[in-house]
Design a protein around this motif. Structure first.
Motif, PDB file in Angstrom:
ATOM      1  N   GLN A 151       0.828  -1.200   0.000  1.00 15.78           N
ATOM      2  CA  GLN A 151       0.000   0.000   0.000  1.00 15.78           C
ATOM      3  C   GLN A 151       0.868   1.259   0.000  1.00 15.78           C
ATOM      4  N   LEU A 152       1.910   1.256   0.825  1.00 15.41           N
ATOM      5  CA  LEU A 152       2.790   2.431   0.893  1.00 15.41           C
ATOM      6  C   LEU A 152       3.508   2.672  -0.428  1.00 15.41           C
ATOM      7  N   ALA A 153       4.063   1.612  -1.007  1.00 16.81           N
ATOM      8  CA  ALA A 153       4.797   1.763  -2.260  1.00 16.81           C
ATOM      9  C   ALA A 153       3.870   2.261  -3.373  1.00 16.81           C
ATOM     10  N   ALA A 154       2.716   1.626  -3.502  1.00 15.06           N
ATOM     11  CA  ALA A 154       1.765   2.057  -4.527  1.00 15.06           C
ATOM     12  C   ALA A 154       1.261   3.469  -4.237  1.00 15.06           C
ATOM     13  N   GLY A 155       0.987   3.748  -2.967  1.00 16.15           N
ATOM     14  CA  GLY A 155       0.521   5.078  -2.585  1.00 16.15           C
ATOM     15  C   GLY A 155       1.533   6.164  -2.900  1.00 16.15           C
ATOM     16  N   MET A 156       2.819   5.849  -2.687  1.00 13.70           N
ATOM     17  CA  MET A 156       3.861   6.830  -2.995  1.00 13.70           C
ATOM     18  C   MET A 156       3.923   7.129  -4.484  1.00 13.70           C
ATOM     19  N   VAL A 157       3.800   6.095  -5.302  1.00 15.52           N
ATOM     20  CA  VAL A 157       3.808   6.298  -6.750  1.00 15.52           C
ATOM     21  C   VAL A 157       2.555   7.073  -7.183  1.00 15.52           C
ATOM     22  N   ILE A 158       1.398   6.671  -6.664  1.00 12.36           N
ATOM     23  CA  ILE A 158       0.137   7.346  -6.999  1.00 12.36           C
ATOM     24  C   ILE A 158       0.191   8.812  -6.580  1.00 12.36           C
ATOM     25  N   ASP A 159       0.682   9.078  -5.358  1.00  9.12           N
ATOM     26  CA  ASP A 159       0.818  10.462  -4.896  1.00  9.12           C
ATOM     27  C   ASP A 159       1.798  11.243  -5.758  1.00  9.12           C
ATOM     28  N   HIS A 160       2.918  10.624  -6.096  1.00  9.09           N
ATOM     29  CA  HIS A 160       3.973  11.310  -6.842  1.00  9.09           C
ATOM     30  C   HIS A 160       3.484  11.779  -8.209  1.00  9.09           C
ATOM     31  N   ILE A 161       2.675  10.945  -8.866  1.00  7.46           N
ATOM     32  CA  ILE A 161       2.204  11.335 -10.203  1.00  7.46           C
ATOM     33  C   ILE A 161       0.809  11.954 -10.179  1.00  7.46           C
ATOM     34  N   GLY A 162       0.182  11.974  -8.996  1.00  6.93           N
ATOM     35  CA  GLY A 162      -1.157  12.552  -8.887  1.00  6.93           C
ATOM     36  C   GLY A 162      -2.209  11.747  -9.628  1.00  6.93           C
ATOM     37  N   ALA A 163      -2.025  10.430  -9.634  1.00  5.30           N
ATOM     38  CA  ALA A 163      -2.937   9.556 -10.382  1.00  5.30           C
ATOM     39  C   ALA A 163      -4.354   9.610  -9.829  1.00  5.30           C
ATOM     40  N   PHE A 164      -5.303   9.329 -10.691  1.00  2.49           N
ATOM     41  CA  PHE A 164      -6.719   9.222 -10.348  1.00  2.49           C
ATOM     42  C   PHE A 164      -7.278  10.522  -9.785  1.00  2.49           C
ATOM     43  N   GLY A 165      -6.676  11.637 -10.161  1.00  3.69           N
ATOM     44  CA  GLY A 165      -7.176  12.942  -9.738  1.00  3.69           C
ATOM     45  C   GLY A 165      -6.749  13.336  -8.340  1.00  3.69           C
ATOM     46  N   GLY A 166      -5.774  12.642  -7.779  1.00  3.92           N
ATOM     47  CA  GLY A 166      -5.321  12.938  -6.424  1.00  3.92           C
ATOM     48  C   GLY A 166      -4.353  14.106  -6.364  1.00  3.92           C
ATOM     49  N   VAL A 167      -4.000  14.458  -5.153  1.00  5.25           N
ATOM     50  CA  VAL A 167      -3.040  15.523  -4.896  1.00  5.25           C
ATOM     51  C   VAL A 167      -1.636  15.007  -5.206  1.00  5.25           C
ATOM     52  N   VAL A 168      -0.802  15.854  -5.780  1.00  2.00           N
ATOM     53  CA  VAL A 168       0.584  15.474  -6.060  1.00  2.00           C
ATOM     54  C   VAL A 168       1.416  15.685  -4.798  1.00  2.00           C
ATOM     55  N   VAL A 169       2.049  14.600  -4.341  1.00  3.93           N
ATOM     56  CA  VAL A 169       2.958  14.654  -3.200  1.00  3.93           C
ATOM     57  C   VAL A 169       4.280  14.060  -3.684  1.00  3.93           C
TER      58      VAL A 169
END
Length: 159
Positions: A103-121
Motif C-alpha cells: 500500500q505504501l509503495a503504490a501510494g507513494m507512486v500514486i501520490d507522486h504522479i497525482g494519479a486518479f485525480g489525487g493531490v501530487v505529493v
C-alpha cells in the motif's frame, strides 16, 4: 472528529487482521476461493440490507461509472484471495506488513504522479526511508517466523 475516525480506522485494522486469520484457517478446510466467495457473498447481503434501509443514493448510478473505476472491485477480490492464500503459510503479521508495504509503495507512486485525480505529493528521501524501514520490519518478522517453523519441526522430529 479526526480522532474518532483514527480510532475507527484502527478498529478496522484489528478487524482486518482477525478476518485474515479466520479466513486463512477456514480456507484450509473449505478452500481459498470458497472462503473468498463466502466473505464477499455475505458482505453483499449485509450491504444490500444496509442500502435498503439506510441508503441515500441511487445504486443504479454504479452502472454509469467509468469502466476503469470498476477495476477497484477486482483489486479488492484479488487482495482478499491473495491474503487468504498467504496467511496460513507466512502468518498474519508478515501478511499484514507485506500488505502495508504494498500500500505504501503504490501510494507513494500514486501520490507522486497525482494519479486518479489525487493531490501530487513528491517522492522524497524521507518517504523512501520510511518504506525501507517497513521492508526491514518485514524481513525481521518473516525471519522470526521461519526460525520458529524450523525449531518447531526440529522439536517434533526429536520427540
Amino acid at each position: 472528529m479526526n480522532i474518532l475516525l483514527l480510532g475507527f480506522t484502527l478498529l478496522g485494522g484489528v478487524m482486518l487482521s482477525a478476518q485474515s486469520s479466520i479466513n486463512g484457517a477456514f480456507s484450509q478446510k473449505a478452500g481459498a476461493l470458497e472462503s473468498t466467495f463466502l466473505t464477499f457473498f455475505t458482505g453483499m447481503l449485509i450491504l444490500a440490507l444496509a442500502i435498503l434501509f439506510f441508503g441515500q443514493g441511487n445504486v443504479l448510478l454504479l452502472l454509469e461509472a467509468p469502466r476503469w473505476q470498476l477495476s477497484a472491485v477486482l483489486f479488492g477480490v484479488s487482495y482478499l484471495f491473495l491474503t487468504i492464500l498467504a496467511v496460513p503459510q507466512i502468518g498474519v503479521t508478515a501478511a499484514s506488513i507485506a500488505t502495508v508495504i504494498g500500500q505504501l509503495a503504490a501510494g507513494m507512486v500514486i501520490d507522486h504522479i497525482g494519479a486518479f485525480g489525487g493531490v501530487v505529493v513528491p517522492l522524497d528521501g524521507k518517504r523512501l526511508l520510511g518504506l525501507l524501514a517497513m521492508l526491514a520490519a518485514l524481513y525481521f518478522v518473516y525471519r522470526g517466523n521461519t526460525r520458529k517453523d524450523v525449531s518447531a519441526s526440529s522439536d517434533s522430529m526429536a520427540s
